[in-house]
Design a protein around this motif. Structure first.
Motif, PDB file in Angstrom:
ATOM      1  N   VAL A   1      -8.102  -5.358 -10.495  1.00 22.40           N
ATOM      2  CA  VAL A   1      -7.319  -4.125 -10.661  1.00 22.40           C
ATOM      3  C   VAL A   1      -7.502  -3.203  -9.459  1.00 22.40           C
ATOM      4  N   LYS A   2      -8.738  -3.056  -8.991  1.00 20.15           N
ATOM      5  CA  LYS A   2      -8.986  -2.212  -7.815  1.00 20.15           C
ATOM      6  C   LYS A   2      -8.298  -2.774  -6.585  1.00 20.15           C
ATOM      7  N   GLY A   3      -8.332  -4.098  -6.443  1.00 18.36           N
ATOM      8  CA  GLY A   3      -7.660  -4.744  -5.315  1.00 18.36           C
ATOM      9  C   GLY A   3      -6.162  -4.504  -5.351  1.00 18.36           C
ATOM     10  N   GLU A   4      -5.583  -4.607  -6.542  1.00 20.61           N
ATOM     11  CA  GLU A   4      -4.151  -4.335  -6.694  1.00 20.61           C
ATOM     12  C   GLU A   4      -3.847  -2.878  -6.358  1.00 20.61           C
ATOM     13  N   GLY A   5      -4.726  -1.982  -6.773  1.00 27.25           N
ATOM     14  CA  GLY A   5      -4.537  -0.562  -6.456  1.00 27.25           C
ATOM     15  C   GLY A   5      -4.547  -0.321  -4.959  1.00 27.25           C
ATOM     16  N   ARG A   6      -5.467  -0.991  -4.265  1.00 24.50           N
ATOM     17  CA  ARG A   6      -5.508  -0.856  -2.804  1.00 24.50           C
ATOM     18  C   ARG A   6      -4.258  -1.436  -2.167  1.00 24.50           C
ATOM     19  N   ARG A   7      -3.765  -2.563  -2.711  1.00 26.73           N
ATOM     20  CA  ARG A   7      -2.533  -3.151  -2.178  1.00 26.73           C
ATOM     21  C   ARG A   7      -1.363  -2.201  -2.381  1.00 26.73           C
ATOM     22  N   ILE A   8      -1.278  -1.598  -3.546  1.00 28.83           N
ATOM     23  CA  ILE A   8      -0.193  -0.649  -3.809  1.00 28.83           C
ATOM     24  C   ILE A   8      -0.299   0.527  -2.853  1.00 28.83           C
ATOM     25  N   ASP A   9      -1.510   1.050  -2.663  1.00 27.60           N
ATOM     26  CA  ASP A   9      -1.695   2.175  -1.740  1.00 27.60           C
ATOM     27  C   ASP A   9      -1.263   1.813  -0.330  1.00 27.60           C
TER      28      ASP A   9
ATOM     29  N   CYS B   1       0.886  -0.488   0.534  1.00 27.28           N
ATOM     30  CA  CYS B   1       2.347  -0.637   0.531  1.00 27.28           C
ATOM     31  C   CYS B   1       3.022   0.732   0.503  1.00 27.28           C
ATOM     32  N   MET B   2       2.448   1.682  -0.225  1.00 29.88           N
ATOM     33  CA  MET B   2       3.017   3.039  -0.263  1.00 29.88           C
ATOM     34  C   MET B   2       2.969   3.671   1.123  1.00 29.88           C
ATOM     35  N   GLU B   3       1.947   3.336   1.913  1.00 33.45           N
ATOM     36  CA  GLU B   3       1.829   3.881   3.264  1.00 33.45           C
ATOM     37  C   GLU B   3       2.923   3.371   4.181  1.00 33.45           C
ATOM     38  N   GLU B   4       3.537   2.235   3.836  1.00 30.13           N
ATOM     39  CA  GLU B   4       4.629   1.698   4.637  1.00 30.13           C
ATOM     40  C   GLU B   4       5.930   2.470   4.421  1.00 30.13           C
ATOM     41  N   LEU B   5       6.011   3.190   3.309  1.00 27.37           N
ATOM     42  CA  LEU B   5       7.205   3.997   3.034  1.00 27.37           C
ATOM     43  C   LEU B   5       7.149   5.284   3.848  1.00 27.37           C
ATOM     44  N   GLU B   6       8.333   5.870   4.070  1.00 25.66           N
ATOM     45  CA  GLU B   6       8.367   7.187   4.697  1.00 25.66           C
ATOM     46  C   GLU B   6       7.633   8.158   3.772  1.00 25.66           C
ATOM     47  N   ALA B   7       7.000   9.161   4.345  1.00 22.16           N
ATOM     48  CA  ALA B   7       6.136  10.065   3.574  1.00 22.16           C
ATOM     49  C   ALA B   7       6.883  10.721   2.419  1.00 22.16           C
ATOM     50  N   ASP B   8       8.102  11.217   2.668  1.00 23.29           N
ATOM     51  CA  ASP B   8       8.827  11.890   1.588  1.00 23.29           C
ATOM     52  C   ASP B   8       9.252  10.915   0.503  1.00 23.29           C
ATOM     53  N   ARG B   9       9.559   9.671   0.880  1.00 18.54           N
ATOM     54  CA  ARG B   9       9.930   8.646  -0.117  1.00 18.54           C
ATOM     55  C   ARG B   9       8.707   8.292  -0.977  1.00 18.54           C
TER      56      ARG B   9
ATOM     57  N   SER C   1      13.044   2.342  -2.296  1.00 16.44           N
ATOM     58  CA  SER C   1      11.584   2.392  -2.143  1.00 16.44           C
ATOM     59  C   SER C   1      10.906   1.373  -3.046  1.00 16.44           C
ATOM     60  N   LEU C   2      11.397   1.242  -4.271  1.00 16.31           N
ATOM     61  CA  LEU C   2      10.816   0.258  -5.189  1.00 16.31           C
ATOM     62  C   LEU C   2      11.060  -1.163  -4.695  1.00 16.31           C
ATOM     63  N   ILE C   3      12.223  -1.400  -4.115  1.00 12.56           N
ATOM     64  CA  ILE C   3      12.514  -2.728  -3.548  1.00 12.56           C
ATOM     65  C   ILE C   3      11.544  -3.027  -2.412  1.00 12.56           C
ATOM     66  N   ARG C   4      11.333  -2.047  -1.530  1.00 11.20           N
ATOM     67  CA  ARG C   4      10.399  -2.239  -0.414  1.00 11.20           C
ATOM     68  C   ARG C   4       8.974  -2.461  -0.928  1.00 11.20           C
ATOM     69  N   LEU C   5       8.586  -1.721  -1.974  1.00 11.45           N
ATOM     70  CA  LEU C   5       7.249  -1.909  -2.549  1.00 11.45           C
ATOM     71  C   LEU C   5       7.107  -3.313  -3.141  1.00 11.45           C
ATOM     72  N   ARG C   6       8.130  -3.770  -3.837  1.00 13.06           N
ATOM     73  CA  ARG C   6       8.082  -5.104  -4.433  1.00 13.06           C
ATOM     74  C   ARG C   6       7.973  -6.168  -3.334  1.00 13.06           C
ATOM     75  N   GLU C   7       8.759  -5.999  -2.257  1.00 14.96           N
ATOM     76  CA  GLU C   7       8.691  -6.961  -1.143  1.00 14.96           C
ATOM     77  C   GLU C   7       7.300  -6.955  -0.522  1.00 14.96           C
ATOM     78  N   CYS C   8       6.740  -5.772  -0.345  1.00 14.85           N
ATOM     79  CA  CYS C   8       5.396  -5.660   0.232  1.00 14.85           C
ATOM     80  C   CYS C   8       4.368  -6.325  -0.676  1.00 14.85           C
ATOM     81  N   MET C   9       4.471  -6.109  -1.971  1.00 19.34           N
ATOM     82  CA  MET C   9       3.508  -6.677  -2.904  1.00 19.34           C
ATOM     83  C   MET C   9       3.629  -8.196  -2.981  1.00 19.34           C
ATOM     84  N   ASP C  10       4.833  -8.734  -2.712  1.00 16.09           N
ATOM     85  CA  ASP C  10       5.040 -10.185  -2.766  1.00 16.09           C
ATOM     86  C   ASP C  10       4.518 -10.908  -1.524  1.00 16.09           C
ATOM     87  N   ARG C  11       4.232 -10.134  -0.472  1.00 15.23           N
ATOM     88  CA  ARG C  11       3.722 -10.778   0.762  1.00 15.23           C
ATOM     89  C   ARG C  11       2.324 -11.287   0.568  1.00 15.23           C
TER      90      ARG C  11
END
Length: 179
Positions: free
Chosen positions: A116-124, A126-134, A169-179
């Protein structure tokens, strides 16, 4: 309500300003009632818990720090935690140890916690890859529970633009998480 305005009201509440407290209540109580109602499921009980939430806000306003998160997140967390406490207190306690014996342990084992912690770090990351306001908009929508309209107003963009931001943004997050 603007974040800065809400932070200012909480700061004034910390100094025991009753007018600021009334203004904060007026502007935030519908949203916090929604948080309580979603968890409790009964309007009368949710309204009762909401009053306790505002007592906690009055007592703990000086503990709020804008550097640790947004004002609405802080308020919603208090409402959420108090509502969960209310629901837990309502559940009957087992009369006998045998009645509770077969209940599964809800805690994660160490391996599951690490996953769970590893997934949280992956999500974080991936969130950093998004533009800050997004990224802020995604957090506000899916963590804080702000509506599309509230976000559109907050970012001064049309409603459909906000929907597009979030969807892409959700599409980009999903793509990032699938890598």
């Amino acid at each position: 309500m603007a974040t800065e305005e809400m932070e200012a009201l909480i700061g004034r509440v910390a100094m025991r300003d009753q007018k600021a407290f009334a203004a904060l209540y007026k502007r935030t109580s519908p949203k916090l009632l929604g948080v309580c109602l979603r968890i409790i499921g009964n309007k009368a009980d949710a309204e009762e818990v909401l009053q306790e939430v505002y007592i906690k806000i009055w007592q703990r306003a000086e503990q709020f720090s804008a550097s640790e998160g947004s004002a609405i997140s802080w308020l919603a967390t208090i409402a959420r935690n108090r509502s969960i406490d209310f629901v837990r207190a309502r559940k009957p306690v087992a009369d006998e140890i045998d009645a509770a014996y077969d209940l599964a342990d809800g805690e994660l084992d160490p391996e599951e916690q690490a996953i769970v912690k590893g997934e949280g770090r992956r999500i974080d990351s991936c969130m950093e890859e998004l533009e800050a306001d997004r990224a802020r908009a995604v957090r506000s929508a899916y963590v804080e529970g702000l509506s599309y309209q509230e976000l559109a107003d907050q970012y001064s963009v049309p409603l459909n633009t906000m929907r597009t931001w979030l969807r892409r943004s959700l599409i980009r997050l999903r793509e990032c998480m699938d890598r």
